[in-house]
Design an enzyme around this catalytic site. Sequence first.
Site, mmCIF file in Angstrom:
data_model
loop_
_atom_site.group_PDB
_atom_site.id
_atom_site.type_symbol
_atom_site.label_atom_id
_atom_site.label_comp_id
_atom_site.label_asym_id
_atom_site.label_seq_id
_atom_site.Cartn_x
_atom_site.Cartn_y
_atom_site.Cartn_z
ATOM 1 N N ASN A 18 -9.478 -96.805 6.050
ATOM 2 C CA ASN A 18 -9.905 -96.639 7.442
ATOM 3 C C ASN A 18 -10.115 -98.032 8.028
ATOM 4 O O ASN A 18 -11.107 -98.687 7.726
ATOM 5 C CB ASN A 18 -11.219 -95.829 7.459
ATOM 6 C CG ASN A 18 -11.864 -95.783 8.834
ATOM 7 O OD1 ASN A 18 -11.216 -96.078 9.841
ATOM 8 N ND2 ASN A 18 -13.140 -95.418 8.880
ATOM 9 N N LYS A 20 -10.810 -98.848 10.950
ATOM 10 C CA LYS A 20 -11.745 -98.838 12.088
ATOM 11 C C LYS A 20 -11.121 -99.604 13.270
ATOM 12 O O LYS A 20 -9.906 -99.575 13.417
ATOM 13 C CB LYS A 20 -13.097 -99.423 11.676
ATOM 14 C CG LYS A 20 -13.607 -98.808 10.376
ATOM 15 C CD LYS A 20 -15.048 -99.068 10.133
ATOM 16 C CE LYS A 20 -15.417 -98.597 8.734
ATOM 17 N NZ LYS A 20 -16.836 -98.531 8.506
ATOM 18 N N HIS A 104 -16.466 -88.874 10.977
ATOM 19 C CA HIS A 104 -16.973 -90.113 10.353
ATOM 20 C C HIS A 104 -18.371 -90.385 10.891
ATOM 21 O O HIS A 104 -18.653 -90.116 12.062
ATOM 22 C CB HIS A 104 -16.025 -91.270 10.691
ATOM 23 C CG HIS A 104 -16.308 -92.505 9.895
ATOM 24 N ND1 HIS A 104 -17.320 -93.369 10.228
ATOM 25 C CD2 HIS A 104 -15.739 -92.990 8.770
ATOM 26 C CE1 HIS A 104 -17.346 -94.353 9.333
ATOM 27 N NE2 HIS A 104 -16.405 -94.150 8.442
ATOM 28 N N GLU A 106 -19.802 -92.953 11.850
ATOM 29 C CA GLU A 106 -19.884 -93.825 13.036
ATOM 30 C C GLU A 106 -19.649 -93.028 14.312
ATOM 31 O O GLU A 106 -20.210 -93.329 15.360
ATOM 32 C CB GLU A 106 -18.881 -94.989 12.895
ATOM 33 C CG GLU A 106 -19.387 -96.013 11.895
ATOM 34 C CD GLU A 106 -18.311 -96.830 11.218
ATOM 35 O OE1 GLU A 106 -17.151 -96.834 11.684
ATOM 36 O OE2 GLU A 106 -18.646 -97.459 10.195
ATOM 37 N N GLU A 176 -19.605 -89.545 2.195
ATOM 38 C CA GLU A 176 -19.926 -90.908 2.612
ATOM 39 C C GLU A 176 -21.407 -90.992 2.964
ATOM 40 O O GLU A 176 -21.786 -90.666 4.105
ATOM 41 C CB GLU A 176 -19.089 -91.285 3.833
ATOM 42 C CG GLU A 176 -17.612 -91.323 3.587
ATOM 43 C CD GLU A 176 -16.938 -92.395 4.412
ATOM 44 O OE1 GLU A 176 -16.268 -93.242 3.839
ATOM 45 O OE2 GLU A 176 -17.122 -92.402 5.647
ATOM 46 N N GLY A 182 -20.414 -99.580 4.879
ATOM 47 C CA GLY A 182 -20.442 -100.911 5.490
ATOM 48 C C GLY A 182 -21.689 -101.716 5.176
ATOM 49 O O GLY A 182 -21.951 -102.730 5.814
ATOM 50 N N SER A 217 -18.801 -98.603 0.715
ATOM 51 C CA SER A 217 -18.788 -99.898 0.033
ATOM 52 C C SER A 217 -18.068 -99.867 -1.311
ATOM 53 O O SER A 217 -18.510 -100.511 -2.268
ATOM 54 C CB SER A 217 -20.217 -100.436 -0.114
ATOM 55 O OG SER A 217 -20.809 -100.575 1.163
ATOM 56 N N GLY A 239 -14.059 -101.601 4.772
ATOM 57 C CA GLY A 239 -13.823 -103.043 4.611
ATOM 58 C C GLY A 239 -12.737 -103.392 3.610
ATOM 59 O O GLY A 239 -11.879 -104.249 3.888
#
Length: 255
Positions: A18, A20, A104, A106, A176, A182, A217, A239
């Site tokens: 992902n 982002k 997600h 976020e 998640e 993150g 992570s 990431g």
Amino acid sequence: MLLNKTSNAKRRQLVVGNWKMNGNQQLNAELLAKVVAGWQGEHRADVVVCPPSPYLLHTFERISGSSIQLGAQNVSQYEVGAYTGEVSAQMLAELHCKFVIIGHNERRRLQGETDEQVAQKFIAAQRANLIPILCVGESSAQRENGSHLDVIGAQLQSVCAHVGCDVFKQAVVAYEPVWAVGTGKTATPQQAEEVHCFIRAQLGEIGETVRILYGGSVKSSNAEQLFALPDIDGALLGGASLDAEEFLKICKAAD
Ligand code: PEP
């Protein structure tokens, strides 16, 4: 290299990147050239990249001819109409997407997406033959007060309540924990395994075959340990998916 994977031999491992809201045409092209070069030939694991929507076609052109598949990061719950700024599931399918990330954290936290909206998006995605990757997970407060399984159960049930749990035959679930996404903190193997088993149990018979990814992570240094767990079928990466070398190491750990 897989270890102790006897109980999930019927589930193909899956690694999803992902991106982002990162990248640009040049950076994406460089990243994809390295990822495609490092993922030639046949594999036991599936790999999906989810760029920002404006780069879907550009990404598709670069992964064509490889086994890497395309996914989107979000989809509208609506099919068509006056929804400025939204992208429909059919549009994503036309752009060669096979997967779409739904719910997600976020989007739930920053865009205020509710369980109800997430369920509608899930349904819209399947209507267009996209495979939803449904993200579920608890906040740190919910983990601390011990309500994490209730929260995750409710997130799954919001979909089952609308269309029945059978829809998970054509879906992926990503556990998640919000506190791990993150942040550099990762769920312990025991914490992840507990939730993955719980999700399978919630889904009954389908729970045996649905792929459940862990996200939060994940790095090349912890991927192998997570992938060795019997109920973890791969990872949803943020990431780590922006670094070709790191991404490939994790894909290879799942392979
Ligand atoms: C994510 O965004 O889904 C994610 C898991 O991010 P990260 O790997 O950076 O924690």
